[in-house]
Design a protein around this motif. Structure first.
Motif, PDB file in Angstrom:
ATOM      1  N   TYR A   1       1.727  99.347  23.467  1.00  0.00           N
ATOM      2  CA  TYR A   1       2.707  98.651  24.289  1.00  0.00           C
ATOM      3  C   TYR A   1       2.706  98.999  25.672  1.00  0.00           C
ATOM      4  CZ  TYR A   1       7.573  97.350  25.739  1.00  0.00           C
ATOM      5  OH  TYR A   1       8.574  96.918  26.273  1.00  0.00           O
TER       6      TYR A   1
ATOM      7  N   ASP B   1      11.841  91.639  25.190  1.00  0.00           N
ATOM      8  CA  ASP B   1      11.183  92.625  24.627  1.00  0.00           C
ATOM      9  C   ASP B   1      11.719  93.395  23.556  1.00  0.00           C
ATOM     10  OD1 ASP B   1       8.941  92.352  26.502  1.00  0.00           O
ATOM     11  OD2 ASP B   1       9.836  93.795  27.775  1.00  0.00           O
TER      12      ASP B   1
ATOM     13  N   GLY C   1       2.566 104.298  23.091  1.00  0.00           N
ATOM     14  CA  GLY C   1       3.068 103.897  24.474  1.00  0.00           C
ATOM     15  C   GLY C   1       2.474 104.096  25.745  1.00  0.00           C
TER      16      GLY C   1
ATOM     17  N   ASN D   1       3.079  86.223  23.951  1.00  0.00           N
ATOM     18  CA  ASN D   1       3.319  87.473  24.811  1.00  0.00           C
ATOM     19  C   ASN D   1       2.073  87.221  25.714  1.00  0.00           C
ATOM     20  OD1 ASN D   1       2.365  90.702  25.163  1.00  0.00           O
ATOM     21  ND2 ASN D   1       4.285  90.335  25.780  1.00  0.00           N
TER      22      ASN D   1
ATOM     23  N   ALA E   1       4.922  94.039  28.490  1.00  0.00           N
ATOM     24  CA  ALA E   1       6.317  93.827  28.880  1.00  0.00           C
ATOM     25  C   ALA E   1       6.338  92.411  29.444  1.00  0.00           C
ATOM     26  CB  ALA E   1       6.911  95.059  29.737  1.00  0.00           C
TER      27      ALA E   1
ATOM     28  N   PHE F   1      -1.019  98.947  17.650  1.00  0.00           N
ATOM     29  CA  PHE F   1      -0.292  98.367  18.393  1.00  0.00           C
ATOM     30  C   PHE F   1       0.050  99.246  19.571  1.00  0.00           C
ATOM     31  CE2 PHE F   1       3.920  97.439  20.224  1.00  0.00           C
ATOM     32  CZ  PHE F   1       3.882  95.737  19.856  1.00  0.00           C
TER      33      PHE F   1
ATOM     34  N   GLY G   1       9.845  96.281  31.421  1.00  0.00           N
ATOM     35  CA  GLY G   1      10.183  96.886  30.026  1.00  0.00           C
ATOM     36  C   GLY G   1      10.740  98.128  29.933  1.00  0.00           C
TER      37      GLY G   1
ATOM     38  N   GLN H   1       7.987 102.786  28.011  1.00  0.00           N
ATOM     39  CA  GLN H   1       7.684 101.986  26.820  1.00  0.00           C
ATOM     40  C   GLN H   1       7.661 102.985  25.507  1.00  0.00           C
ATOM     41  OE1 GLN H   1       6.107 100.879  29.852  1.00  0.00           O
ATOM     42  NE2 GLN H   1       7.401  99.128  29.354  1.00  0.00           N
TER      43      GLN H   1
ATOM     44  N   ILE I   1       1.288 103.617  16.665  1.00  0.00           N
ATOM     45  CA  ILE I   1       1.738 102.906  18.023  1.00  0.00           C
ATOM     46  C   ILE I   1       1.174 103.782  19.043  1.00  0.00           C
ATOM     47  CG2 ILE I   1       3.481 102.043  19.116  1.00  0.00           C
ATOM     48  CD1 ILE I   1       5.163 101.919  16.779  1.00  0.00           C
TER      49      ILE I   1
ATOM     50  N   LEU J   1      10.362 102.297  22.278  1.00  0.00           N
ATOM     51  CA  LEU J   1       9.891 102.371  20.969  1.00  0.00           C
ATOM     52  C   LEU J   1      10.554 103.569  20.115  1.00  0.00           C
ATOM     53  CD1 LEU J   1       6.073 102.001  21.734  1.00  0.00           C
ATOM     54  CD2 LEU J   1       7.440 100.496  20.506  1.00  0.00           C
TER      55      LEU J   1
ATOM     56  N   LEU K   1      10.413  93.202  19.751  1.00  0.00           N
ATOM     57  CA  LEU K   1       9.899  94.560  18.907  1.00  0.00           C
ATOM     58  C   LEU K   1      10.719  94.652  17.908  1.00  0.00           C
ATOM     59  CD1 LEU K   1       9.557  96.849  22.138  1.00  0.00           C
ATOM     60  CD2 LEU K   1       7.687  95.892  20.751  1.00  0.00           C
TER      61      LEU K   1
ATOM     62  N   TYR L   1       0.645  94.648  23.403  1.00  0.00           N
ATOM     63  CA  TYR L   1       1.846  93.980  23.681  1.00  0.00           C
ATOM     64  C   TYR L   1       2.225  94.431  25.066  1.00  0.00           C
ATOM     65  CZ  TYR L   1       6.521  92.134  23.774  1.00  0.00           C
ATOM     66  OH  TYR L   1       7.789  91.560  24.090  1.00  0.00           O
TER      67      TYR L   1
END
Length: 338
Positions: free
Chosen positions: A130, A178, A67, A51, A159, A128, A320, A72, A65, A76, A182, A157
């Motif tokens: 994103y 993406d 975002g 990535n 996009a 994580f 993304g 994003q 996670i 998710l 994911l 991560y």
């Protein structure tokens, strides 16, 4: 005179402050998935993918996670991961759909207009993160860097369409890369497949609007103060192509050799004389102000004369984002709809 604020050029141009080449190479064979009986929501088996120039490896699906933008975050949640969200960032850049927001009650808001400071992001202990671009990982801006996140055990991560090496060539199709990635990382392949199938079906339907039509010429324009900027590449450019438009600016032009945005004069826009103009908007007031700008300053352009000015919410243009498909639909309807 129109004065725009952060979510236009500043936000979209942030996608140019990125890393290196982006791609994917998931090394998790389908037969291994079947043998382990993996279904959506199960722990992932070993997954490895590239990535934006970094190799990401997962021996289990991440559980905490963040975002880094509403776009994003929505993706998710659509993958069924709402219960793993521990932080939401840049929440003021756009509103989450009501059904998505309802699933995030109690999730901590880390920032509104900018990416969260390093200390704030680290406090929620993500594994994580994103983001739409690597700007969100700029250490010189006080944000947690990719290296710092990795040291803390968090996978960053970015996009696919926001990667530096793909910024000029980014497409709507990058969104599906993406989603597939994911889906592998979080063992949510079924949900990912459904999102991809729905997105491609909607793109096909949008393309049908222009099937029997002569392609209209289009410019994607941003106005900031007295400056006019146009798009000559990236996902914004592909959105116009997917909608059946013919962009009057080309990625091959020298002015786009270093970046997908270029500042032009009012005279050059008039000389290109597009039959339609698409422009990003923050809200209804911003849309009205932009229309007034074109009507007062460019009444000679075909797009203004024909009232073919097509507003697109700014967040629909972020890499993304599921709204990339919405943007294609909006532009196609504005160009060829009844």
């Amino acid at each position: 005179m129109l004065k725009t604020t952060r979510p236009t050029i500043a936000a979209l141009a942030g996608a140019g402050l990125l890393l290196t080449a982006c791609g994917s190479g998931v090394e998790d064979p389908a037969d291994a998935d079947a043998a382990e009986g993996r279904t959506d929501g199960a722990e992932s088996a070993d997954v490895s993918l590239e990535n934006c120039g970094q190799e990401l490896q997962f021996d289990a699906a991440p559980q905490r996670i963040v975002g880094m933008s509403p776009a994003q975050t929505e993706l998710l949640v659509r993958l069924g991961l709402a219960d793993r969200m521990v932080g939401l960032a840049q929440t003021a850049s756009s509103e989450l759909p009501e059904d998505v927001g309802a699933q995030l009650d109690g999730v901590e808001e880390l920032s509104e207009d900018m990416p969260p400071a390093r200390e704030i992001l680290m406090q929620v202990e993500p594994d994580f993160v994103y983001a739409p671009t690597s700007y969100e990982f700029s250490a010189d801006q006080g944000f947690a860097s990719i290296e710092q996140l990795a040291e803390a055990g968090a996978a960053p991560y970015i996009a696919t369409g926001g990667c530096f090496e793909r910024r000029a060539e980014g497409t709507v199709e990058d969104l599906f890369v993406d989603i597939e990635n994911l889906g592998e990382i979080f063992a949510a392949e079924e949900s990912a497949a459904e999102l991809i199938a729905d997105g491609r079906e909607r793109l096909d339907q949008a393309a049908q609007l222009s099937e029997d039509a002569e392609p209209l010429t289009v410019a994607q324009v941003y106005v900031e103060g007295d400056s006019i900027s146009v798009v000559g590449g990236g996902v914004e450019y592909d959105i116009i192509a997917q909608a059946g438009g013919d962009n009057v600016f080309s990625p091959d032009e020298e002015q786009f050799s270093s970046f997908v945005f270029a500042q032009i004069s009012a005279e050059e826009l008039a000389a290109r004389d597009p039959e339609a103009i698409t422009f990003g908007v923050e809200d209804a007031a911003h849309e009205e102000a932009t229309r007034e700008y074109f009507e007062q300053n460019h009444a000679e352009i075909q797009a203004v004369q024909e009232d073919r000015l097509i507003p697109v919410p700014n967040h629909h243009l972020f890499p993304g984002s599921l709204q990339n498909v919405d943007a294609v639909e909006l532009v196609a309807e504005g160009l060829y709809g009844d």
